[in-house]
Design a protein around this motif. Sequence first.
Motif, mmCIF file in Angstrom:
data_model
loop_
_atom_site.group_PDB
_atom_site.id
_atom_site.type_symbol
_atom_site.label_atom_id
_atom_site.label_comp_id
_atom_site.label_asym_id
_atom_site.label_seq_id
_atom_site.Cartn_x
_atom_site.Cartn_y
_atom_site.Cartn_z
ATOM 1 N N ASN A 115 -1.005 -2.341 -8.609
ATOM 2 C CA ASN A 115 -2.130 -2.897 -7.864
ATOM 3 C C ASN A 115 -3.130 -1.769 -7.575
ATOM 4 O OD1 ASN A 115 -1.719 -1.612 -5.255
ATOM 5 N ND2 ASN A 115 -0.058 -3.039 -4.867
ATOM 6 N N PRO A 116 -4.376 -2.082 -7.249
ATOM 7 C CA PRO A 116 -5.387 -1.028 -7.060
ATOM 8 C C PRO A 116 -5.056 -0.047 -5.949
ATOM 9 C CG PRO A 116 -6.432 -3.179 -7.296
ATOM 10 C CD PRO A 116 -4.960 -3.439 -7.141
ATOM 11 N N LYS A 117 -4.242 -0.454 -4.979
ATOM 12 C CA LYS A 117 -3.932 0.416 -3.843
ATOM 13 C C LYS A 117 -2.866 1.450 -4.185
ATOM 14 C CE LYS A 117 -5.138 -3.358 -0.720
ATOM 15 N NZ LYS A 117 -4.654 -4.350 0.258
ATOM 16 N N LEU A 118 -2.068 1.202 -5.206
ATOM 17 C CA LEU A 118 -0.996 2.132 -5.576
ATOM 18 C C LEU A 118 -1.241 2.836 -6.907
ATOM 19 C CD1 LEU A 118 2.169 0.038 -4.634
ATOM 20 C CD2 LEU A 118 1.230 1.984 -3.386
ATOM 21 N N HIS A 119 -2.142 2.312 -7.709
ATOM 22 C CA HIS A 119 -2.307 2.812 -9.067
ATOM 23 C C HIS A 119 -2.579 4.313 -9.116
ATOM 24 C CE1 HIS A 119 -4.836 3.938 -12.539
ATOM 25 N NE2 HIS A 119 -3.995 3.199 -13.220
ATOM 26 N N ASP A 120 -3.540 4.794 -8.353
ATOM 27 C CA ASP A 120 -3.912 6.202 -8.439
ATOM 28 C C ASP A 120 -2.799 7.116 -7.949
ATOM 29 O OD1 ASP A 120 -6.282 5.296 -9.443
ATOM 30 O OD2 ASP A 120 -7.496 5.846 -7.706
ATOM 31 N N THR A 136 0.798 -1.222 0.000
ATOM 32 C CA THR A 136 0.000 0.000 0.000
ATOM 33 C C THR A 136 0.832 1.275 0.000
ATOM 34 O OG1 THR A 136 -0.129 0.027 2.415
ATOM 35 C CG2 THR A 136 -1.863 -1.163 1.228
ATOM 36 N N GLU A 137 2.130 1.165 0.265
ATOM 37 C CA GLU A 137 2.974 2.351 0.412
ATOM 38 C C GLU A 137 3.973 2.462 -0.737
ATOM 39 O OE1 GLU A 137 2.509 4.635 2.666
ATOM 40 O OE2 GLU A 137 0.889 3.497 3.612
ATOM 41 N N MET A 138 4.037 3.623 -1.369
ATOM 42 C CA MET A 138 5.016 3.862 -2.422
ATOM 43 C C MET A 138 6.441 3.706 -1.895
ATOM 44 S SD MET A 138 3.713 4.645 -5.481
ATOM 45 C CE MET A 138 4.798 5.818 -6.307
ATOM 46 N N SER A 139 6.671 4.121 -0.658
ATOM 47 C CA SER A 139 8.023 4.086 -0.098
ATOM 48 C C SER A 139 8.552 2.663 0.061
ATOM 49 C CB SER A 139 8.053 4.804 1.255
ATOM 50 O OG SER A 139 7.204 4.147 2.176
ATOM 51 N N ARG A 140 7.659 1.677 0.018
ATOM 52 C CA ARG A 140 8.079 0.271 0.118
ATOM 53 C C ARG A 140 7.937 -0.454 -1.227
ATOM 54 N NH1 ARG A 140 5.104 0.486 5.303
ATOM 55 N NH2 ARG A 140 3.337 -0.543 4.286
ATOM 56 N N SER A 141 7.783 0.323 -2.283
ATOM 57 C CA SER A 141 7.502 -0.260 -3.596
ATOM 58 C C SER A 141 8.698 -0.179 -4.532
ATOM 59 C CB SER A 141 6.319 0.462 -4.248
ATOM 60 O OG SER A 141 5.150 0.306 -3.474
ATOM 61 N N VAL A 142 8.856 -1.230 -5.340
ATOM 62 C CA VAL A 142 9.824 -1.237 -6.438
ATOM 63 C C VAL A 142 9.024 -1.055 -7.726
ATOM 64 C CG1 VAL A 142 11.621 -2.507 -7.650
ATOM 65 C CG2 VAL A 142 11.394 -2.725 -5.162
ATOM 66 N N LYS A 195 10.258 8.912 -4.158
ATOM 67 C CA LYS A 195 9.096 8.463 -3.389
ATOM 68 C C LYS A 195 8.996 6.946 -3.250
ATOM 69 C CE LYS A 195 6.455 12.518 -4.837
ATOM 70 N NZ LYS A 195 6.641 13.208 -3.546
ATOM 71 N N VAL A 196 9.909 6.199 -3.896
ATOM 72 C CA VAL A 196 9.794 4.742 -3.912
ATOM 73 C C VAL A 196 11.041 4.085 -3.323
ATOM 74 C CG1 VAL A 196 8.246 4.779 -5.890
ATOM 75 C CG2 VAL A 196 10.707 4.583 -6.266
ATOM 76 N N ARG A 197 10.918 2.798 -3.027
ATOM 77 C CA ARG A 197 12.084 2.045 -2.544
ATOM 78 C C ARG A 197 13.185 2.046 -3.582
ATOM 79 N NH1 ARG A 197 10.701 -3.301 0.355
ATOM 80 N NH2 ARG A 197 10.705 -1.854 2.135
ATOM 81 N N ASP A 198 12.801 1.807 -4.837
ATOM 82 C CA ASP A 198 13.770 1.876 -5.931
ATOM 83 C C ASP A 198 13.057 1.767 -7.267
ATOM 84 O OD1 ASP A 198 16.240 2.180 -7.127
ATOM 85 O OD2 ASP A 198 17.210 0.630 -5.933
ATOM 86 N N ILE A 199 13.810 2.100 -8.312
ATOM 87 C CA ILE A 199 13.335 2.023 -9.683
ATOM 88 C C ILE A 199 14.133 0.942 -10.410
ATOM 89 C CG2 ILE A 199 13.244 3.218 -11.907
ATOM 90 C CD1 ILE A 199 11.236 4.451 -10.168
ATOM 91 N N ARG A 200 13.453 0.195 -11.255
ATOM 92 C CA ARG A 200 14.108 -0.777 -12.121
ATOM 93 C C ARG A 200 13.770 -0.444 -13.570
ATOM 94 N NH1 ARG A 200 16.588 -1.201 -8.358
ATOM 95 N NH2 ARG A 200 17.092 -3.004 -7.054
ATOM 96 N N ARG A 201 14.670 -0.863 -14.473
ATOM 97 C CA ARG A 201 14.441 -0.699 -15.899
ATOM 98 C C ARG A 201 14.862 -2.025 -16.539
ATOM 99 N NH1 ARG A 201 13.904 -0.327 -20.958
ATOM 100 N NH2 ARG A 201 14.815 1.301 -22.290
ATOM 101 N N LEU A 202 13.870 -2.894 -16.810
ATOM 102 C CA LEU A 202 14.169 -4.252 -17.255
ATOM 103 C C LEU A 202 14.259 -4.387 -18.767
ATOM 104 C CD1 LEU A 202 12.006 -6.375 -14.784
ATOM 105 C CD2 LEU A 202 14.348 -5.542 -14.532
ATOM 106 N N GLY A 203 13.700 -3.450 -19.521
ATOM 107 C CA GLY A 203 13.909 -3.459 -20.960
ATOM 108 C C GLY A 203 12.904 -4.238 -21.776
#
Length: 264
Positions: A246-251, A150-156, A182-190
Motif C-alpha cells: 500500500n502507499p503508506k508502506l511501500h517506500d 501504516t506500521e511495518m511491525s503490524r504487517s504481514v 521489522k514485521v509481524r511475520d513473513i509468508r512465502r505462498l509460492g
Amino acid sequence: MMQIQNAPSIGEITECARKAGEIAMRYFRKTDIDVANKLNDSDIVTVADKECDAYIRGFIASHFRDHSILTEESGETSGNLEWRWIVDPIDGTTNFFAGLPFWGISIGVEYRGTTVMGVFFMPATGEMFHAVAGEGAWLNGQPIHVSEETEMSRSVISTGFPVDKNVNPDNNLDNLAAIMPKVRDIRRLGSAACEMCYVAAGFLQGYWELNLHEWDINASTLIVRESGGVCTRFRNDRGISVVCANPKLHDTLLALLAREPYRP
C-alpha cells in the motif's frame, strides 16, 4: 476503460481463465500427474500447464486471431502489435504439483504496450481477481482495496526465492534477514500472482521477490495498482524484481531491499 476496436471484454478473459482452471483441476491432487524439470528440480512443468497453455492460446486464436501472445510455456507468438496477451497458464506450479491451493491462471492483456485488463483465477479456492485500467479491481465481483496499515511491525509481508537459489548467492536471503525483524511475520505462498493479488485485497500488507518474468506479474501488477497499491521494479539486473505494498508502506519496504547483487 475507453472503447477500443478489437478489444476483448473482461468477461471473455475471465471465462477463458475459468475454463483453463477447469482443465487444471482435472489433474490437481492426482498422484500420477506427469511432471518434468525445466531448469532444475525447483523449476517444473506439468501436463496441466501444457494443456492450459494450449487451451488459452486456442481461445485467443479463435476469438482474436491477430493478437500477439506471450506465454510461459510457448514463448512469443507474433501478431497485431497493438494487442498482446501475457499468460502464465499455471502460476505456482510447484504448489499445484504438491497439492497446495495457492496457484492459478494469470492473463494480462496489453494495448500498445500498456496492460489494460488483468485476470488471476485460483480454481482450488474459487478466487477470481480482475482489474480494468481506470476502473478498479475486484475479487469475485466485489471491489477490493489494499490494506490501510501504516506500521511495518503490524504487517504481514510475503516473498519468494529464485529457482537458481542453490547456485546463486544473490538469492533474496539478505533481504529476508533485513525485513524479518521489522514485521509481524513473513509468508512465502509460492505464487507471485497470488501474493500480489492478496496485497491488492488487503490480506497481505506487502510483497517482494527477485528474478520473476513478465508472465508472473503482468496481470497482477494492474490488479494491485487498480486496488490503490504501488508496484515498483527495484532492480534491473535480476530478472523482474518487484516490490508491492500500500502507499503508506511501500517506500519503507523498498528502502530495506538491496539494490545490488549480494556478494558473500
